[in-house]
Scaffold this motif. Structure first.
Motif, short mmCIF file in Angstrom:
data_model
loop_
_atom_site.label_atom_id
_atom_site.label_comp_id
_atom_site.label_asym_id
_atom_site.label_seq_id
_atom_site.Cartn_x
_atom_site.Cartn_y
_atom_site.Cartn_z
N PRO A 56 23.28 39.87 -9.40
CA PRO A 56 22.82 39.43 -8.08
C PRO A 56 21.88 40.47 -7.47
O PRO A 56 22.06 41.67 -7.67
CB PRO A 56 24.11 39.30 -7.27
CG PRO A 56 25.11 40.12 -8.00
CD PRO A 56 24.71 40.16 -9.44
N ALA A 57 20.88 40.00 -6.76
CA ALA A 57 19.92 40.88 -6.10
C ALA A 57 20.08 40.77 -4.59
O ALA A 57 20.24 39.67 -4.06
CB ALA A 57 18.50 40.53 -6.52
N VAL A 58 20.03 41.91 -3.92
CA VAL A 58 20.10 41.95 -2.46
C VAL A 58 18.87 42.68 -1.95
O VAL A 58 18.28 43.50 -2.65
CB VAL A 58 21.38 42.64 -1.96
CG1 VAL A 58 22.62 41.90 -2.41
CG2 VAL A 58 21.45 44.09 -2.41
N ARG A 59 18.46 42.33 -0.74
CA ARG A 59 17.29 43.00 -0.17
C ARG A 59 17.59 43.46 1.24
O ARG A 59 18.32 42.82 1.99
CB ARG A 59 16.07 42.09 -0.19
CG ARG A 59 16.11 40.97 0.80
CD ARG A 59 14.80 40.15 0.80
NE ARG A 59 14.91 39.09 1.75
CZ ARG A 59 15.12 37.81 1.43
NH1 ARG A 59 15.22 37.45 0.18
NH2 ARG A 59 15.22 36.91 2.37
N TYR A 60 16.99 44.61 1.55
CA TYR A 60 17.07 45.19 2.88
C TYR A 60 15.64 45.37 3.36
O TYR A 60 14.82 45.97 2.67
CB TYR A 60 17.77 46.56 2.84
CG TYR A 60 19.21 46.48 2.40
CD1 TYR A 60 20.22 46.32 3.33
CD2 TYR A 60 19.55 46.57 1.05
CE1 TYR A 60 21.56 46.24 2.93
CE2 TYR A 60 20.87 46.50 0.65
CZ TYR A 60 21.86 46.33 1.58
OH TYR A 60 23.17 46.26 1.18
N ILE A 61 15.35 44.85 4.53
CA ILE A 61 14.02 44.98 5.14
C ILE A 61 14.21 45.59 6.53
O ILE A 61 15.10 45.20 7.27
CB ILE A 61 13.31 43.62 5.26
CG1 ILE A 61 13.12 42.98 3.88
CG2 ILE A 61 11.98 43.76 5.98
CD1 ILE A 61 12.57 41.56 3.92
N ALA A 62 13.34 46.54 6.86
CA ALA A 62 13.44 47.18 8.17
C ALA A 62 12.08 47.24 8.85
O ALA A 62 11.04 47.11 8.21
CB ALA A 62 14.02 48.59 8.04
N THR A 63 12.14 47.42 10.13
CA THR A 63 10.99 47.63 10.99
C THR A 63 9.98 46.49 10.88
O THR A 63 8.80 46.69 10.68
CB THR A 63 10.36 49.03 10.75
OG1 THR A 63 11.41 50.00 10.70
CG2 THR A 63 9.43 49.42 11.89
N ASP A 67 8.08 48.86 16.83
CA ASP A 67 8.71 49.78 17.77
C ASP A 67 10.23 49.89 17.56
O ASP A 67 10.95 50.34 18.44
CB ASP A 67 8.40 49.38 19.22
CG ASP A 67 8.89 47.99 19.58
OD1 ASP A 67 9.40 47.27 18.68
OD2 ASP A 67 8.77 47.60 20.76
N GLU A 68 10.70 49.49 16.38
CA GLU A 68 12.11 49.59 16.03
C GLU A 68 12.28 50.36 14.72
O GLU A 68 12.83 49.85 13.75
CB GLU A 68 12.73 48.19 15.92
CG GLU A 68 12.68 47.41 17.22
CD GLU A 68 13.24 45.99 17.10
OE1 GLU A 68 13.67 45.58 16.01
OE2 GLU A 68 13.26 45.30 18.13
N PRO A 69 11.82 51.61 14.66
CA PRO A 69 11.78 52.34 13.39
C PRO A 69 13.10 52.93 12.92
O PRO A 69 13.16 53.49 11.83
CB PRO A 69 10.76 53.45 13.66
CG PRO A 69 10.90 53.72 15.12
CD PRO A 69 11.18 52.36 15.74
N ILE A 70 14.16 52.80 13.69
CA ILE A 70 15.43 53.37 13.25
C ILE A 70 15.88 52.73 11.93
O ILE A 70 16.49 53.38 11.09
CB ILE A 70 16.52 53.27 14.35
CG1 ILE A 70 17.74 54.11 13.98
CG2 ILE A 70 16.92 51.83 14.60
CD1 ILE A 70 17.51 55.58 14.06
N GLY A 71 15.56 51.46 11.74
CA GLY A 71 15.91 50.78 10.48
C GLY A 71 15.22 51.40 9.29
O GLY A 71 15.78 51.45 8.19
N THR A 72 13.99 51.89 9.49
CA THR A 72 13.29 52.58 8.41
C THR A 72 14.10 53.77 7.95
O THR A 72 14.33 53.96 6.75
CB THR A 72 11.88 53.02 8.87
OG1 THR A 72 11.11 51.86 9.19
CG2 THR A 72 11.17 53.82 7.81
N GLU A 73 14.54 54.57 8.89
CA GLU A 73 15.31 55.77 8.55
C GLU A 73 16.65 55.40 7.90
O GLU A 73 17.09 56.06 6.95
CB GLU A 73 15.53 56.64 9.78
CG GLU A 73 14.25 57.22 10.35
CD GLU A 73 13.45 58.03 9.33
OE1 GLU A 73 14.04 58.87 8.62
OE2 GLU A 73 12.22 57.82 9.26
N MET A 74 17.29 54.34 8.38
CA MET A 74 18.55 53.90 7.78
C MET A 74 18.32 53.50 6.31
O MET A 74 19.12 53.87 5.44
CB MET A 74 19.14 52.74 8.57
CG MET A 74 19.65 53.14 9.94
SD MET A 74 20.16 51.75 10.97
CE MET A 74 21.43 51.00 9.99
N CYS A 75 17.25 52.76 6.06
CA CYS A 75 16.95 52.35 4.68
C CYS A 75 16.63 53.54 3.79
O CYS A 75 17.04 53.58 2.62
CB CYS A 75 15.79 51.35 4.66
SG CYS A 75 16.25 49.69 5.16
#
Length: 175
Positions: A56-63, A67-75
């Motif tokens: 199975p493949a999962v994907r995580y997308i951020a930002t 103006d919501e860059p915290i997800g970038t750092e989390m990823c």
């Protein structure tokens, strides 16, 4: 850095370092570009990345909103954990042995540079994906809704990428 968060060139450099340091654990690719031509980077993390596997493949997308860059750092922190703890952390090893993890830490690099929610065309990318039943009624197998006409390039790129893989789970980080 953009507002003390890693910028697109820094993500590219980090992913390049990871690809060199962990050649048996990850692959880096560009799935498209932003309005201003900034690359949309993804990293694929399975064990044995060049061997086709029925996992199975999962994907995580951020930002998706610039103006919501915290997800970038989390990823990016999640990516680092998966790479550095594979083989020593049983949960991480099991995850990458049994799953293909794809991570796109920055979907809206133009918006991040502009310090705004929207992309360079002033589009809220989160509102530009097709809506089933309104924008289309078929399936991906019917070839719709993958038409790029009128879609921001970031959205069209993510749509093509998502259609090219068999994702069973997806997460999108907002702040």
């Amino acid at each position: 850095l953009v507002n003390n968060y890693r910028s697109n060139p820094e993500i590219e450099a980090l992913f390049t370092q990871y690809a060199a340091a962990y050649p048996n654990l990850c692959r880096v690719s560009q799935v498209g570009t932003s309005v201003q031509g900034r690359p949309l980077w993804v990293i694929k993390l399975p064990s044995n990345p060049d061997i086709a596997a029925d996992k199975p493949a999962v994907r995580y997308i951020a930002t998706i909103h610039g103006d919501e860059p915290i997800g970038t750092e989390m990823c990016l922190k999640f990516t680092a954990k998966l790479l550095t703890q594979y083989g020593s952390n049983a949960s991480v090893t099991s995850l990458l042995d049994n799953t293909v993890v794809w991570i796109m830490p920055l979907m809206n690099p133009d918006g991040m540079e502009l310090k705004t929610r929207r992309n360079y065309q002033s589009k809220d990318l989160n509102r530009e994906f097709p809506v089933y039943g309104i924008d289309f009624t078929g399936t991906i197998m019917d070839g719709e809704p993958l038409g790029d006409t009128g879609r921001p390039p970031e959205v069209a790129a993510v749509m093509r990428w998502c259609a090219s893989e068999t994702f069973v789970l997806s997460a999108n980080f907002h702040a």
